[in-house]
Design a protein around this motif. Structure first.
Motif, mmCIF file in Angstrom:
data_model
loop_
_atom_site.group_PDB
_atom_site.id
_atom_site.type_symbol
_atom_site.label_atom_id
_atom_site.label_comp_id
_atom_site.label_asym_id
_atom_site.label_seq_id
_atom_site.Cartn_x
_atom_site.Cartn_y
_atom_site.Cartn_z
ATOM 1 N N GLN A 163 1.198 -1.318 -0.049
ATOM 2 C CA GLN A 163 0.342 -0.316 -0.151
ATOM 3 C C GLN A 163 0.540 1.407 -0.070
ATOM 4 O O GLN A 163 0.098 1.997 -0.656
ATOM 5 N N VAL A 164 1.935 0.895 0.442
ATOM 6 C CA VAL A 164 2.925 2.386 0.657
ATOM 7 C C VAL A 164 2.999 3.085 -0.411
ATOM 8 O O VAL A 164 3.044 4.717 -1.178
ATOM 9 N N ASN A 165 3.215 2.226 -1.709
ATOM 10 C CA ASN A 165 3.959 2.953 -3.474
ATOM 11 C C ASN A 165 2.563 3.739 -3.910
ATOM 12 O O ASN A 165 2.455 4.838 -4.435
ATOM 13 N N GLY A 166 1.244 3.105 -3.531
ATOM 14 C CA GLY A 166 0.136 3.959 -4.238
ATOM 15 C C GLY A 166 0.002 5.171 -3.428
ATOM 16 O O GLY A 166 -0.820 6.072 -3.925
ATOM 17 N N LYS A 167 -0.062 4.714 -1.759
ATOM 18 C CA LYS A 167 -0.202 6.298 -1.250
ATOM 19 C C LYS A 167 0.552 6.672 -1.561
ATOM 20 O O LYS A 167 0.223 8.495 -2.114
ATOM 21 N N LEU A 168 1.875 6.829 -1.901
ATOM 22 C CA LEU A 168 2.361 8.283 -1.897
ATOM 23 C C LEU A 168 2.317 8.904 -3.233
ATOM 24 O O LEU A 168 1.834 9.623 -3.565
ATOM 25 N N ALA A 169 1.780 8.412 -4.275
ATOM 26 C CA ALA A 169 1.797 8.322 -5.710
ATOM 27 C C ALA A 169 0.528 9.354 -5.541
ATOM 28 O O ALA A 169 0.207 9.902 -5.955
ATOM 29 N N ALA A 170 -0.526 9.614 -4.500
ATOM 30 C CA ALA A 170 -1.955 9.250 -4.027
ATOM 31 C C ALA A 170 -1.720 10.772 -3.373
ATOM 32 O O ALA A 170 -2.856 11.430 -3.707
ATOM 33 N N GLY A 171 -0.309 10.339 -3.314
ATOM 34 C CA GLY A 171 -0.093 12.005 -2.297
ATOM 35 C C GLY A 171 -0.754 12.634 -0.833
ATOM 36 O O GLY A 171 -0.650 12.825 0.183
ATOM 37 N N ASP A 172 -1.195 11.319 -0.123
ATOM 38 C CA ASP A 172 -1.340 10.935 0.711
ATOM 39 C C ASP A 172 0.217 10.021 1.461
ATOM 40 O O ASP A 172 0.346 9.218 1.796
ATOM 41 N N VAL A 173 0.694 11.009 1.972
ATOM 42 C CA VAL A 173 2.443 10.918 2.339
ATOM 43 C C VAL A 173 2.208 10.391 4.099
ATOM 44 O O VAL A 173 2.679 8.855 5.014
ATOM 45 N N ALA A 174 1.057 10.868 4.938
ATOM 46 C CA ALA A 174 0.619 9.730 6.156
ATOM 47 C C ALA A 174 0.642 8.768 6.017
ATOM 48 O O ALA A 174 0.691 7.684 7.120
ATOM 49 N N GLY A 175 -1.025 8.815 5.132
ATOM 50 C CA GLY A 175 -1.090 7.206 4.804
ATOM 51 C C GLY A 175 -0.280 5.903 4.358
ATOM 52 O O GLY A 175 -0.180 4.640 5.160
ATOM 53 N N ALA A 176 0.772 6.612 3.796
ATOM 54 C CA ALA A 176 2.019 6.133 3.141
ATOM 55 C C ALA A 176 2.926 5.523 4.607
ATOM 56 O O ALA A 176 3.498 4.145 4.752
ATOM 57 N N ARG A 177 3.402 6.688 5.096
ATOM 58 C CA ARG A 177 4.031 6.378 6.951
ATOM 59 C C ARG A 177 3.404 5.010 7.578
ATOM 60 O O ARG A 177 4.001 4.517 8.029
ATOM 61 N N ASP A 178 2.162 5.896 8.255
ATOM 62 C CA ASP A 178 1.543 4.440 8.404
ATOM 63 C C ASP A 178 1.296 3.351 7.982
ATOM 64 O O ASP A 178 1.877 2.212 8.587
ATOM 65 N N ALA A 179 1.018 2.934 6.645
ATOM 66 C CA ALA A 179 1.325 1.484 6.256
ATOM 67 C C ALA A 179 3.185 0.729 6.450
ATOM 68 O O ALA A 179 2.880 0.007 6.016
ATOM 69 N N SER A 180 3.789 2.170 6.020
ATOM 70 C CA SER A 180 5.523 1.478 6.041
ATOM 71 C C SER A 180 5.193 0.617 7.469
ATOM 72 O O SER A 180 6.206 -0.204 7.549
ATOM 73 N N GLU A 181 4.762 1.642 8.179
ATOM 74 C CA GLU A 181 5.483 1.288 10.173
ATOM 75 C C GLU A 181 4.649 -0.165 9.884
ATOM 76 O O GLU A 181 5.575 -0.566 10.921
#
Length: 91
Positions: free
Chosen positions: A36-54
């Motif tokens: 999910q991380v890369n997709g959220k980053l591509a969508a501009g959801d940096v907070a969501g990408a960080r959350d998925a990464s953690e």
């Protein structure tokens, strides 16, 4: 103006390794979050990408810990059963 996409590790390698070599169910959860991380980053959801990464990192870690605990319990069980056989004189 800084428009560069922040670097957020997806932890996909750790997720895959923990799935293959540790605890399969927990590793799969880790892979799902890592994917999910890369997709959220591509969508501009940096907070969501960080959350998925953690979450991917946390689940991979729990997969490894679970595997270690199960291996230790297995060896304790084998030693206990082997010790009981020796004590009963059937060995």
């Amino acid at each position: 103006m800084n428009t560069a996409t922040p670097q957020v590790p997806n932890n996909l390698v750790w997720a895959i390794l923990s799935t293959l070599f540790c605890c399969l169910p927990l590793g799969i959860v880790s892979i799902v979050h890592a994917a999910q991380v890369n997709g959220k980053l591509a969508a501009g959801d940096v907070a969501g990408a960080r959350d998925a990464s953690e979450k991917a990192k946390k689940w991979a870690m729990w997969s490894a810990i679970t595997s270690i605990v199960l291996i230790v319990l297995y060896f304790i069980f084998i030693l206990a059963v082997g010790g009981l056989g020796a004590l009963s004189g059937t060995h």
